[in-house]
Design an enzyme around this catalytic site. Structure first.
Site, mmCIF file in Angstrom:
data_model
loop_
_atom_site.group_PDB
_atom_site.id
_atom_site.type_symbol
_atom_site.label_atom_id
_atom_site.label_comp_id
_atom_site.label_asym_id
_atom_site.label_seq_id
_atom_site.Cartn_x
_atom_site.Cartn_y
_atom_site.Cartn_z
ATOM 1 N N TYR A 77 57.186 30.167 130.756
ATOM 2 C CA TYR A 77 57.398 29.243 129.625
ATOM 3 C C TYR A 77 57.843 29.970 128.362
ATOM 4 O O TYR A 77 57.758 31.164 128.262
ATOM 5 C CB TYR A 77 56.240 28.282 129.422
ATOM 6 N N GLU A 78 58.368 29.185 127.424
ATOM 7 C CA GLU A 78 59.022 29.730 126.208
ATOM 8 C C GLU A 78 60.161 30.684 126.559
ATOM 9 O O GLU A 78 60.422 31.652 125.839
ATOM 10 C CB GLU A 78 58.007 30.432 125.298
ATOM 11 N N GLY A 79 60.840 30.386 127.641
ATOM 12 C CA GLY A 79 61.947 31.235 128.083
ATOM 13 C C GLY A 79 61.463 32.203 129.137
ATOM 14 O O GLY A 79 60.644 33.075 128.855
#
Lengths: 596, 596
Positions: B438-440
């Site tokens: 998550y978050e890239g």
């Protein structure tokens, strides 16, 4: 279809790396040629793809459960196991004398991989039964063999291994379960065993527990441990089942993975003593147990390969389907399936190359096992036995450690979907983590590799393997292709790194045991990496030649590309591992205990 | 106590690596000296150890649940969040103008680590709120700031980030959620957003959703995306809560880990449209979202460090308690706690060194952030901003990837117990796997590192960091201790490997994008390894000097030993990574697509 057996890759290994036609020349294996292998593998694939694989997700969602001392396995498991038994799969590698098919391990290991890819939890039951059969074959009296073997080999009954107790895990010298001799020659067994895989279940009529215990008055430590058969139900003289024995499942574990496989706590002797039968001689239990363990260790290594293969297949499927972002090379003007993105390719190739490398190593180990048992020449048998024994900790340790990396990448390829349980990739990640632990943790495998397999003979066996690697290097040099040259560079560097470490291990084992064992697991990883990379190099040579002849060109080119990737990206880790072992031993143990 | 904050290590970093006294000289940070840091960290430790950490296991066993559109969090979470808000912890780093404490990130990041070590699932709620605050501070109108900021900073309300849609994950150009302008200047928002962390919960009065959507008629792709505030409850002119807005939670995900954190599917506009307020200007949404994302990416990196620390502490505890086998060096005549065994030490040291290395890197990144925002000299601000931006993908990518290795070793140290859920080690393993996603994902971080942070300036920023590393090498050479020399050897080799890769990345980015991006994640790992190892080398120099002066000798010696271990065992991976990147690019993409 959720799983498709990699038949082509398996048969390539069996033909070219394990050289089944050589095995088929050995007494007892006359029928075990490539044609047989192909027929068996195809049948096996059909069964596992169709019957066993579909039960994998249900097993995770609806695991085995204990109620009133009775374990109910996931719906469908008992029926699938019945089909497994009827198909003769339990007896694949076992002697025809007891109803088995007597096929070589070279074929059996490939079948084992399929079963485990299809369903790791399910496959554990036959895996443990194999171990029990092995122990009885080696050390059981004729009477025990007559009573138990046929029903185990047919899959009518199943087997277990009872080693661990709460205070005795890796350290079996601490086993406390006790056996009291009875006037009739039997024993009464008392104690608690934990982590007993399929220690209780509803898939077979009877369960044959192989149990480590101490005969009253036996010496302390590992020299006072004996091995017993303790059946769940007593067996009457006519072979029919008698009374319930005094062994009971008191709980099953709530685990992170392999949830469908019941992990039992077994209580022996709460109602007067469980009736047990000595296997072999008193106080030689650990020796016999190692027979089971060695078979089981190899099989757990295959589990690592199997779960890696399954994770790879799922990741490839997702990467073909999921559309996201344009390719970085500008080759497409719209968002593309993510398999077009270089980092997704890197992840998939890492999964693929690791899996194929470990599979090739396991195939070669299996062939050595077969030769060690069936080759007419005693010297060849001995040589193969040594090679096999060197490889067992690598097959177990390296393949399972690598399966953690592979299943993690499998989740990663799925992105956020990978973390959602419905997707299924997470199950492989959770399931795989037990593989580096049971049947001897990676550290235990590494101790074996360092102590018994390297230091004991002063590194001789290890150097003999390096010499064989060098032969392959010569062949790579002669091939002269760009791929062969690139692989040669990495293989030679990895071999040199391995030799440095072998010198260190053999030279320092007595002077600096802490330093040597500080590097034991990295050594195992380096050795596993080398042997797997070596087999991929051999595969590359075969594949280049075959492609040049126009045989199965697409498959052969893929093999070359995968072998090259293995060398570039995985074998290239070897020199760094050497540095950490040879130059980094002190820093492993220099931190003061109280500073942690 | 299940978690003990590593205050000493944090304060060591803050004092010696982040150099808080320099930060305290900057305008606006006058009170943020070492004494303040110590006081805040001690208070923070007390709260997280006592209140938040005990909720970690309950959160896993009794996760958030959805019923009739309402999400109930784990019992105890709402009360703990109330205490969190009352303690002023949400506002730690936020401006005093809106009720925050305006402390530097250098202090805030350490507090963030504690919160995440205590309870990753719990900590996600404030983490997302921080991102929403950041976006509003940067791009929100005065009116939006006035309405929302104070209640977010106080922890009365919470925030979310709404990016992902089923077809738009890493690729936000595919976002379809639409916003229709209304005569009153508001918008009506329609669409489905998935993976919305704390998208619905019962811990705060209101939830402020920051939502990416396309204004009707906007350009295609990322240039047509705008950012909106969509509150769960409308806010009246007097600040009281009004009607329920048209955004509803329709399901929450069943995840492998961070189960207590509700991951919502949010449906916007099923009943006429959710009222949204434009943040900043139309079509600049992605730019603003990156502000949130960058804050959140750094914070997720800290999550990696946090879960690694927690896993380490648990493993150490078990290794001290669990008695099994005699030491290999014959130093004890009976089975010993397993912390005496070299391989257990290797595992614990790997966990420790990785965690400390990543923590040191994050501390230095935080200091750069503070200087980038508060230093009086514009040139220094710019330099620090560039350094910080280079480090963000490393903090995020490297720390989280390494947390997978650390939490896996944590399970391994526990042996069979590690696989049993009751033990708790498995939860860290399951929780950590989301951090690389998550978050890239790590690949997205690596794209950022390669494209924006390396290729764009021709590798200049990267080489500037290498030059700083070289300065540290000079100091190591002058120190001349055996430890410093050993670290110097590995650091210099890693720097050279890094420079080779930077040349490759900068030189080939245009000519061979596939080749460059094939090595993007390995490059990120190499760069993260180098920077973490460099910080450990700096720490070693400080610790050697301090120990020589007789200051806190045990701690300083431990730091030296850990830095040495980092160099010997982790930094030593760097040259192999270089080889894979620079010489192995072709084999990443050479396998034919249909051959997978």
């Amino acid at each position: 279809m959720s799983y498709k057996a990699p038949l082509k890759d398996m048969l390539f290994n069996i033909e070219h790396l394990a050289r089944i036609e050589e095995i088929a020349k050995m007494p007892g294996f006359e029928d075990a040629n490539l044609e047989t292998a192909q027929a068996v593998l195809e049948e096996c694939a059909k069964f596992n793809e169709g019957v066993v694989a579909p039960l994998n997700v249900p097993g995770d969602r609806n695991p085995s459960a204990l109620k009133d001392g009775v374990v109910s396995t996931t719906p469908g498991f008992a029926d699938a196991f019945r089909q497994f038994a009827e198909g003769g799969w339990q007896g694949l590698q076992h002697p025809q004398d007891f109803g088995g098919q007597g096929l070589p391990k070279t074929i059996g290991a490939a079948c084992g991989e399929m079963l485990n890819s299809a369903n790791l939890s399910f496959a554990l039951c036959p895996l443990l039964t194999d171990g029990a059969i092995e122990a009885l074959l080696t050390a059981g009296s004729d009477e025990l063999k007559a009573i138990y073997l046929e029903n185990l080999v047919s899959g009518k009954w199943t087997g277990t291994m009872n080693l661990t107790e709460p205070q005795a895990g890796s350290d079996l010298s601490l086993v406390r379960t006790r056996a009291e001799p009875q006037p009739d020659g039997t024993y009464r067994v008392f104690g608690t065993k934990i982590y007993i895989t399929y220690g209780e279940h509803d898939m077979a009529e009877n369960i044959v527990h192989l149990v480590l215990a101490r005969v009253v008055g036996a010496p302390e430590g590992v020299k006072g441990i004996s091995l017993f058969v303790v059946p769940k139900f007593m067996v009457n003289a006519d072979g029919s089942l008698g009374a319930r024995n005094d062994v009971h499942c008191v709980s099953i574990e709530h685990k992170m993975g392999i949830k469908a496989s019941p992990t039992a706590v077994l209580q022996y002797g709460d109602h007067g003593g469980a009736v047990g039968y000595l296997v072999g001689e008193e106080n030689r239990g650990l020796e016999y147990m190692f027979i089971m363990m060695n078979a089981a260790r190899y099989a757990v290594g295959v589990q690592g390969i199997a779960i890696a293969e399954r994770a790879y297949q799922k990741a490839v499927q997702y990467a073909r389907d999921r559309v996201q972002s344009r390719p970085v090379d500008g080759s497409m003007n719209a968002a593309a399936p993510i398999i077009h993105h270089p980092d997704v390719r890197r992840m998939l190739m890492t999964m693929r190359a690791t899996t194929e490398g470990c599979r090739a190593m396991a195939a070669v180990a299996a062939a050595a096992y077969d030769a060690a048992h069936h080759h007419p020449d005693a010297a060849v048998r001995k040589q193969n036995q040594a090679f096999y024994e060197f490889l067992v900790p690598l097959v177990k340790g390296y393949s399972t450690e690598m399966s953690l990396e592979v299943t993690s990448l499998g989740v990663q390829v799925h992105g956020g979907m990978g973390f959602i349980e419905e997707t299924g990739a997470a199950q492989y990640y959770r399931d795989a983590k037990i593989l580096t632990i049971y049947e001897g943790t990676t550290a235990i495998q590494a101790n074996d590799l360092v102590g018994r397999k390297t230091a004991r003979d002063g590194g001789q066996g290890a150097r003999a393997i390096a010499a064989q690697v060098e032969v392959t290097e010569g062949e790579l040099a002669r091939s002269g292709s760009a791929d062969a040259k690139a692989v040669l560079k990495r293989l030679a560097a990895a071999r040199q790194a391995f030799l440095d470490v072998v010198d260190y291990m053999a030279g320092q084992a007595k002077a600096s045991p802490n330093g040597v064992y500080a590097g034991s697991v990295p050594y195992l990883m380096l050795a596993g990496n080398l042997v797997a990379g070596w087999q991929m190099a051999r595969a590359l040579l075969v594949a280049e030649a075959a492609a040049a002849r126009g045989e199965d060109v697409a498959f052969m080119q893929a093999k070359v590309a995968t072998a090259r990737f293995y060398a570039d990206h995985i074998l290239s880790r070897a020199p760094g591992t050497r540095d950490a072992i040879v130059e980094g031993a002190d820093s492993v143990t220099s931190l003061a205990l109280e500073a942690f």
